[in-house]
Every structure is written in structure tokens, then in C-alpha cells.
Motif scaffolding. Structure first.
Motif, PDB file in Angstrom:
ATOM      1  N   ASP A 164       0.728  -1.131  -0.068  1.00  0.00           N
ATOM      2  CA  ASP A 164      -0.146   0.010   0.032  1.00  0.00           C
ATOM      3  C   ASP A 164       1.014   1.311  -0.157  1.00  0.00           C
ATOM      4  O   ASP A 164       0.620   2.271  -0.805  1.00  0.00           O
ATOM      5  N   ALA A 165       1.828   1.252   0.636  1.00  0.00           N
ATOM      6  CA  ALA A 165       2.773   2.453   0.996  1.00  0.00           C
ATOM      7  C   ALA A 165       3.529   2.901  -0.491  1.00  0.00           C
ATOM      8  O   ALA A 165       3.905   4.001  -0.600  1.00  0.00           O
ATOM      9  N   GLU A 166       3.578   1.843  -1.207  1.00  0.00           N
ATOM     10  CA  GLU A 166       4.160   1.948  -2.607  1.00  0.00           C
ATOM     11  C   GLU A 166       3.340   2.253  -3.725  1.00  0.00           C
ATOM     12  O   GLU A 166       4.113   2.369  -4.928  1.00  0.00           O
ATOM     13  N   LEU A 167       2.154   2.165  -3.430  1.00  0.00           N
ATOM     14  CA  LEU A 167       1.277   2.490  -4.676  1.00  0.00           C
ATOM     15  C   LEU A 167       1.572   3.538  -5.452  1.00  0.00           C
ATOM     16  O   LEU A 167       1.443   3.402  -6.727  1.00  0.00           O
ATOM     17  N   LEU A 168       1.329   4.889  -4.880  1.00  0.00           N
ATOM     18  CA  LEU A 168       1.387   5.864  -6.019  1.00  0.00           C
ATOM     19  C   LEU A 168       2.794   5.853  -6.770  1.00  0.00           C
ATOM     20  O   LEU A 168       2.964   6.121  -7.736  1.00  0.00           O
ATOM     21  N   GLY A 169       3.855   5.578  -5.936  1.00  0.00           N
ATOM     22  CA  GLY A 169       5.139   5.525  -6.447  1.00  0.00           C
ATOM     23  C   GLY A 169       5.399   4.510  -7.571  1.00  0.00           C
ATOM     24  O   GLY A 169       5.925   4.807  -8.574  1.00  0.00           O
ATOM     25  N   ALA A 170       4.773   3.329  -7.392  1.00  0.00           N
ATOM     26  CA  ALA A 170       4.629   2.319  -8.458  1.00  0.00           C
ATOM     27  C   ALA A 170       3.901   2.964  -9.811  1.00  0.00           C
ATOM     28  O   ALA A 170       4.296   2.569 -10.848  1.00  0.00           O
ATOM     29  N   ALA A 171       2.669   3.533  -9.495  1.00  0.00           N
ATOM     30  CA  ALA A 171       2.010   3.858 -10.650  1.00  0.00           C
ATOM     31  C   ALA A 171       2.608   5.114 -11.366  1.00  0.00           C
ATOM     32  O   ALA A 171       2.609   5.310 -12.505  1.00  0.00           O
ATOM     33  N   LEU A 172       3.565   5.828 -10.685  1.00  0.00           N
ATOM     34  CA  LEU A 172       4.070   7.315 -11.128  1.00  0.00           C
ATOM     35  C   LEU A 172       5.251   6.477 -11.979  1.00  0.00           C
ATOM     36  O   LEU A 172       5.500   7.164 -13.385  1.00  0.00           O
ATOM     37  N   GLU A 173       5.840   5.470 -11.565  1.00  0.00           N
ATOM     38  CA  GLU A 173       6.806   4.978 -12.338  1.00  0.00           C
ATOM     39  C   GLU A 173       6.542   4.591 -13.681  1.00  0.00           C
ATOM     40  O   GLU A 173       7.140   4.800 -14.658  1.00  0.00           O
ATOM     41  N   VAL A 174       5.501   3.694 -13.669  1.00  0.00           N
ATOM     42  CA  VAL A 174       5.039   3.188 -14.747  1.00  0.00           C
ATOM     43  C   VAL A 174       4.551   4.354 -15.802  1.00  0.00           C
ATOM     44  O   VAL A 174       4.711   4.381 -17.223  1.00  0.00           O
ATOM     45  N   ALA A 175       3.527   5.179 -15.372  1.00  0.00           N
ATOM     46  CA  ALA A 175       3.251   6.482 -16.057  1.00  0.00           C
ATOM     47  C   ALA A 175       4.323   7.293 -16.780  1.00  0.00           C
ATOM     48  O   ALA A 175       4.427   7.862 -17.600  1.00  0.00           O
ATOM     49  N   ASN A 176       5.517   7.499 -15.779  1.00  0.00           N
ATOM     50  CA  ASN A 176       6.786   8.076 -16.456  1.00  0.00           C
ATOM     51  C   ASN A 176       7.101   7.406 -17.526  1.00  0.00           C
ATOM     52  O   ASN A 176       7.815   8.295 -18.515  1.00  0.00           O
ATOM     53  N   LYS A 177       7.177   6.137 -17.659  1.00  0.00           N
ATOM     54  CA  LYS A 177       7.828   5.300 -18.919  1.00  0.00           C
ATOM     55  C   LYS A 177       6.710   5.698 -19.960  1.00  0.00           C
ATOM     56  O   LYS A 177       7.260   5.819 -21.148  1.00  0.00           O
ATOM     57  N   LEU A 178       5.592   5.475 -19.815  1.00  0.00           N
ATOM     58  CA  LEU A 178       4.578   5.954 -20.828  1.00  0.00           C
ATOM     59  C   LEU A 178       4.623   7.332 -21.301  1.00  0.00           C
ATOM     60  O   LEU A 178       4.660   7.527 -22.533  1.00  0.00           O
TER      61      LEU A 178
END
Length: 253
Positions: free
Chosen positions: A189-203
Motif C-alpha cells: 500500500d505504501a508504495e502504490l502511488l510511487g509504482a503508478a508514477l514509475e509506470v506513467a513516467n515510462k509511458l
């Protein structure tokens, strides 16, 4: 076009050209009232039209992504015209998410119920927090699903599993959703937004023309007929709203 203001939505453009759209009714678990429904459609339309936005993260503030219909403010439509106008607004939000040209990474936290579950499924890359849970209560409430899930869900999980989820209203944890293919990834849970941003940054770093084309073609080719599903869902949901029994069940829920 980088700054947008909404009553129930936070929309923030990061330096990486990623826009974070956050449902912002945390005291109501981001439950769907009419304002939130309209704001979601507007926020995604604005993001898709914004040349500075290259990818979108969709999440909810607080303890839930979206707890579905706001039972406290539910008003039974008095006419077919009123019911249809509401359902069309709900489907407009899905059109903005699914048919918009920008890729959407879901950061699904806490509960995703009913329409909130539908919005999670509408995301291109749904990442779920490990404690997140979801279910469809619509049939038990004399209602029907929206969000094109009558087409998307069988394509993702198979017809038999879709029947189970939609008719029986079973509750599922993130691990269940990952196993059946509805959660693309599960993270703490604590890593959720960071993980989503990482993928979005790649996109956001990819050529936007090819990303837009890939999203469009994949959706059109992989799912039989999203527009037909949206139309059929609208008619079934309008009928449910017009039945007085629906309001009784919603108040008991």
C-alpha cells in the motif's frame, strides 16, 4: 492548459508530463455523487486535450479508491428522462477514460465498489494496493453495471467468472484480482502511488502518436463492441433506477 480546478477532483501535472487525477471526497470514501461523476468526465476530457499531459495516474484520496454510489445522497429519478441523463453522465466518464488518447495507470487503494470497480477496470494499467478489495453489488440492489464492464469483464476473466462476479456479488482481494487478470500488478500500500508514477513516467516518455494509436487499436480489437455494451448497460440501468424497489434496497445497503 496545465491547471484545472474541480469541486471533487484534484488534478496535478507533474514535471514528467504525468497528470495525477485524484478522487477527492475522502470523508465519503470517494463515493459517487453527481458532482464527482461529472468531474471525472471533465477531468479526463481536460487531461486528454492537454498537450502537456502525456500519461495519467488515477487514484483516490484517503482510505478508498471509490466506494460506489453515495447512498446518503441517492435521489430516486422521477422520470425516465432524469434517469437516462444520470446514466449517460456515468457512461460519459468511462468514455473519457477508455476512449481518451492518453494511457491511464490506476493506483487502486482501499475499496473499489460498483462504479468505482468499473473505473478501476477502465484503466489501461491497473495497479492495486495489496490490501485493496472490490465487488459489484448492483444486481443485489436491483441495478445494473455500467462502465462497459459487460464487455470488458468477460474479455478479461472469461464468461463464467464474469457471471460469478456480476450476479453473485462476491468480494475479492487484490491477490484474487491479480490471479484472474483484473489487477495488472499488486504492490504494498505504501508504495502504490510511487509504482503508478514509475509506470506513467515510462509511458510519458514514449512517442504520443504511437501510444494513442496502440491504446485505441488494442481496445477496439480486444473487446467485441464497447459502444454496444455502453448502450445496452444504459437501458438496463435506466430501468433499474425507475423501479421504486431500487431506492429501498439502496437505503438498506
Amino acid at each position: 492548459m496545465s491547471d484545472f480546478q474541480y469541486e471533487t477532483i484534484l488534478s496535478e501535472l507533474r514535471e514528467t508530463a504525468v497528470r495525477v487525477i485524484t478522487l477527492n471526497r475522502p470523508d465519503s470514501l470517494n463515493a459517487m455523487n453527481r458532482q464527482l461523476i461529472d468531474d471525472v468526465a471533465r477531468a479526463f476530457d481536460d487531461a486528454n486535450a492537454d498537450p502537456a499531459t502525456r500519461a495519467i495516474v488515477f487514484t483516490g484520496k484517503g482510505r478508498a479508491f471509490c466506494a460506489g454510489d453515495d447512498r446518503k445522497v441517492h435521489v430516486h429519478p422521477e422520470s425516465e428522462e432524469e434517469a437516462r441523463e444520470l446514466v449517460v453522465a456515468i457512461q460519459r466518464a468511462t468514455r473519457a477514460i477508455v476512449f481518451g488518447g492518453k494511457p491511464v495507470v490506476g493506483a487502486i487503494n482501499g475499496w473499489a465498489v460498483g462504479g468505482g470497480f468499473e473505473w478501476a477496470i477502465n484503466c489501461d494499467f491497473p495497479i492495486w494496493g495489496e490490501s485493496a478489495k472490490a465487488f459489484f453489488p448492483e444486481v443485489s440492489l436491483n441495478l445494473f453495471v455500467t462502465g462497459a464492464v459487460t464487455s470488458l469483464l468477460p474479455a478479461l476473466v472469461g464468461l463464467n467468472k464474469a457471471r460469478e462476479m456480476l450476479l453473485l456479488g462476491e468480494r475479492y482481494g487484490a491477490a484474487d484480482l491479480k490471479e484472474m487478470g483484473l489487477a495488472w500488478k499488486i504492490v504494498p500500500d505504501a508504495e502504490l502511488l510511487g509504482a503508478a508514477l514509475e509506470v506513467a513516467n515510462k509511458l510519458s516518455a514514449l512517442p504520443p502518436l504511437s501510444v494513442r494509436a496502440m491504446k485505441r487499436v488494442l481496445n477496439e480489437a480486444a473487446v467485441s463492441d464497447l459502444e454496444r455494451a455502453l448502450r445496452l448497460e444504459t437501458e438496463a440501468t435506466v430501468a433499474g433506477f425507475l423501479d421504486p424497489r431500487t431506492t429501498e434496497l439502496l437505503k438498506q445497503f
